[in-house]
Design an enzyme around this catalytic site. Structure first.
Site, PDB file in Angstrom:
ATOM      1  N   SER A 142       0.924  -1.266   0.094  1.00 60.00           N
ATOM      2  CA  SER A 142       0.054   0.049  -0.011  1.00 60.00           C
ATOM      3  C   SER A 142       0.934   1.359   0.032  1.00 60.00           C
ATOM      4  CB  SER A 142      -1.023   0.123   1.175  1.00 60.00           C
ATOM      5  OG  SER A 142       0.050   0.100   2.657  1.00 60.00           O
TER       6      SER A 142
ATOM      7  N   ASP B 220      -0.567  -1.489  -4.229  1.00 62.61           N
ATOM      8  CA  ASP B 220      -2.044  -1.834  -3.644  1.00 62.61           C
ATOM      9  C   ASP B 220      -2.846  -0.679  -3.608  1.00 62.61           C
ATOM     10  OD1 ASP B 220      -4.133  -3.401  -3.007  1.00 62.61           O
ATOM     11  OD2 ASP B 220      -3.802  -3.228  -0.995  1.00 62.61           O
ATOM     12  N   HIS B 221      -3.878  -0.548  -4.511  1.00 65.89           N
ATOM     13  CA  HIS B 221      -4.737   0.767  -4.402  1.00 65.89           C
ATOM     14  C   HIS B 221      -4.093   2.153  -4.647  1.00 65.89           C
ATOM     15  CE1 HIS B 221      -8.541  -0.973  -3.086  1.00 65.89           C
ATOM     16  NE2 HIS B 221      -7.702  -1.818  -2.384  1.00 65.89           N
TER      17      HIS B 221
ATOM     18  N   ASP C 179      -6.228   2.532  -8.650  1.00 67.97           N
ATOM     19  CA  ASP C 179      -7.929   2.502  -7.808  1.00 67.97           C
ATOM     20  C   ASP C 179      -8.563   4.061  -8.455  1.00 67.97           C
ATOM     21  OD1 ASP C 179      -9.953   2.632  -6.379  1.00 67.97           O
ATOM     22  OD2 ASP C 179      -8.986   1.989  -4.516  1.00 67.97           O
TER      23      ASP C 179
ATOM     24  N   GLU D  68     -10.073  -1.121 -10.866  1.00 72.88           N
ATOM     25  CA  GLU D  68     -11.117  -1.146  -9.827  1.00 72.88           C
ATOM     26  C   GLU D  68     -12.484  -0.512 -10.365  1.00 72.88           C
ATOM     27  OE1 GLU D  68     -10.361  -1.182  -5.702  1.00 72.88           O
ATOM     28  OE2 GLU D  68     -12.249  -0.316  -5.302  1.00 72.88           O
TER      29      GLU D  68
ATOM     30  N   HIS E 163     -12.606  -4.500   3.072  1.00 76.87           N
ATOM     31  CA  HIS E 163     -11.353  -4.296   3.890  1.00 76.87           C
ATOM     32  C   HIS E 163     -11.675  -4.664   5.289  1.00 76.87           C
ATOM     33  CE1 HIS E 163      -9.707  -2.276   0.045  1.00 76.87           C
ATOM     34  NE2 HIS E 163      -9.359  -3.568  -0.118  1.00 76.87           N
ATOM     35  N   GLY E 164     -10.767  -5.600   5.954  1.00 76.59           N
ATOM     36  CA  GLY E 164     -10.916  -5.739   7.358  1.00 76.59           C
ATOM     37  C   GLY E 164     -11.915  -6.863   7.684  1.00 76.59           C
TER      38      GLY E 164
ATOM     39  N   ASN F 231      -6.836 -10.928  -2.253  1.00 82.07           N
ATOM     40  CA  ASN F 231      -5.997 -10.098  -1.380  1.00 82.07           C
ATOM     41  C   ASN F 231      -6.273 -10.302   0.038  1.00 82.07           C
ATOM     42  OD1 ASN F 231      -5.509  -8.588  -4.404  1.00 82.07           O
ATOM     43  ND2 ASN F 231      -6.006  -6.632  -3.426  1.00 82.07           N
TER      44      ASN F 231
ATOM     45  N   ASN G 106      -4.660  -8.964   3.824  1.00 85.38           N
ATOM     46  CA  ASN G 106      -4.021  -8.403   4.657  1.00 85.38           C
ATOM     47  C   ASN G 106      -4.262  -8.559   6.424  1.00 85.38           C
ATOM     48  OD1 ASN G 106      -1.939  -6.200   5.219  1.00 85.38           O
ATOM     49  ND2 ASN G 106      -3.623  -4.872   5.502  1.00 85.38           N
TER      50      ASN G 106
HETATM   51  P1  13P Z   1      -8.237  -7.458   4.031  1.00 85.62           P
HETATM   52  O1  13P Z   1      -7.292  -6.468   4.820  1.00 85.62           O
HETATM   53  O2  13P Z   1      -9.484  -7.627   4.267  1.00 85.62           O
HETATM   54  O3  13P Z   1      -7.397  -8.989   4.078  1.00 85.62           O
HETATM   55  O4  13P Z   1      -7.873  -6.952   2.502  1.00 85.62           O
HETATM   56  C1  13P Z   1      -6.900  -6.741   1.746  1.00 85.62           C
HETATM   57  C2  13P Z   1      -7.107  -6.088   0.528  1.00 85.62           C
HETATM   58  O5  13P Z   1      -7.733  -6.260   0.118  1.00 85.62           O
HETATM   59  C3  13P Z   1      -5.922  -5.485   0.108  1.00 85.62           C
HETATM   60  O6  13P Z   1      -6.070  -4.561  -1.031  1.00 85.62           O
END
Ligand code: 13P
Length: 287
Positions: A49, A84-85, A105, A135, A177-178, A229, A231
């Site tokens: 990121s 990423d993004h 993104d 995206e 995400h999360g 993905n 994280n």
């Molecule tokens: P998570 O943190 O939900 O696993 O998502 C990661 C992600 O999509 C990074 O672009």
């Protein structure tokens, strides 16, 4: 040597499995992910990121660290280093620094502007042999304590962006995400099916891979998802292992912690998480 993610994801889509993108934050995470990929003979994508890139000392530092590890740890499986993004400016920074893949993104721009910027970046990336992800339909997530539900992408907009020559496409299908909230409605397979019908062979990307039940992951792969993905799940595993180590009081009397010993349980926890995901995604043995 770093490779573009285009080939590995084409192969994944054709072979009905997905390649994991695991986000990196420091040397330990990077080494854990690369070693696991090598041990399991799996292709892998390292996600960076903008915040993590800054934290690690800038994109050139990241490229240097990853290239050094590929050589010195004897990593021979396909590895892509992916922004990423990315914002428009940072896509150019990563192209200059030596990333082998970028994500633009542009989902928050009006579709015309997303199209114009994506078109320009596709050209710039492909001139360098770098793959590019776009995206459509914003991925939800937590901001200021409020969890925004993910949007569902418009399949026609997906077709429009796919036709610009991007190598893989992230389409929002209710993923966030999360951690997923208790009232999450699950992935919209109807949207995914419609997007895949309109975009054909295009490998699709599922963001927010943490906490999606295994059966939904498998169904998403069967409907064209070729990159997933992850994280937060690595972060949770790393935190739990590090906390347990500290709570066990294993500091060296009066000298604090040996940083290598302190981070070792977290390193092993990330390896275990990555292994579990690669097995679930079906990428083991596909290098
Ligand atoms: P998570 O943190 O939900 O696993 O998502 C990661 C992600 O999509 C990074 O672009």
């Amino acid at each position: 040597m770093l490779v573009s993610a285009a080939e590995m994801l084409k192969k994944a889509k054709a072979g009905h499995y997905a390649v994991g993108q695991f986000n990196i934050n420091n040397l330990e995470w990077t080494k854990a992910i690369l070693q696991t990929a090598q041990e399991l003979n799996s292709p892998v994508i390292l996600g960076v990121s903008e915040g993590a890139g800054k934290y690690m000392g800038g994109y050139k530092t990241v490229v240097g660290m990853v290239n050094g590890m590929l050589e010195e740890l004897g990593i021979t499986v396909p590895v892509a280093l992916h922004l990423d993004h990315g914002t428009y400016d940072h896509c150019y920074k990563c192209l200059a620094a030596g990333f082998s893949s970028i994500m633009f993104d542009g989902s928050h721009y009006p579709i015309e502007e997303n199209v114009a910027k994506t078109t320009e970046l596709v050209k710039a990336a492909h001139e360098k042999g770098v793959s590019i992800e776009a995206e459509v339909g914003a991925i939800g997530g937590e901001e200021d304590g409020v969890i925004g539900m993910g949007e569902c992408a418009d399949p026609e907009e997906c077709k429009k962006i796919a036709d610009l020559g991007v190598d893989f496409l992230a389409a929002g299908i209710g993923n966030i995400h999360g951690k997923y909230p208790a009232n999450w409605k699950g992935l919209s397979f109807e949207t995914l099916d419609a997007v895949q019908k309109r975009t054909g062979d295009m490998p699709l990307v599922l963001h927010g891979g943490t906490g999606i039940p295994a059966d939904m992951i498998k169904k998403a792969i069967s409907l064209g998802v070729a990159k997933i993905n992850v994280n937060t799940e690595c972060q949770l595993a790393f935190t739990a292992a590090t906390r347990a180590y500290i709570e066990a009081g294993k500091d060296q009397q009066g000298k604090g912690y040996d940083p290598r010993k302190l981070l070792a349980p977290g390193f092993e926890a990330i390896k275990a998480t990555v292994k579990e995901k690669m097995e679930l995604f079906g990428s083991v043995g596909k290098a």
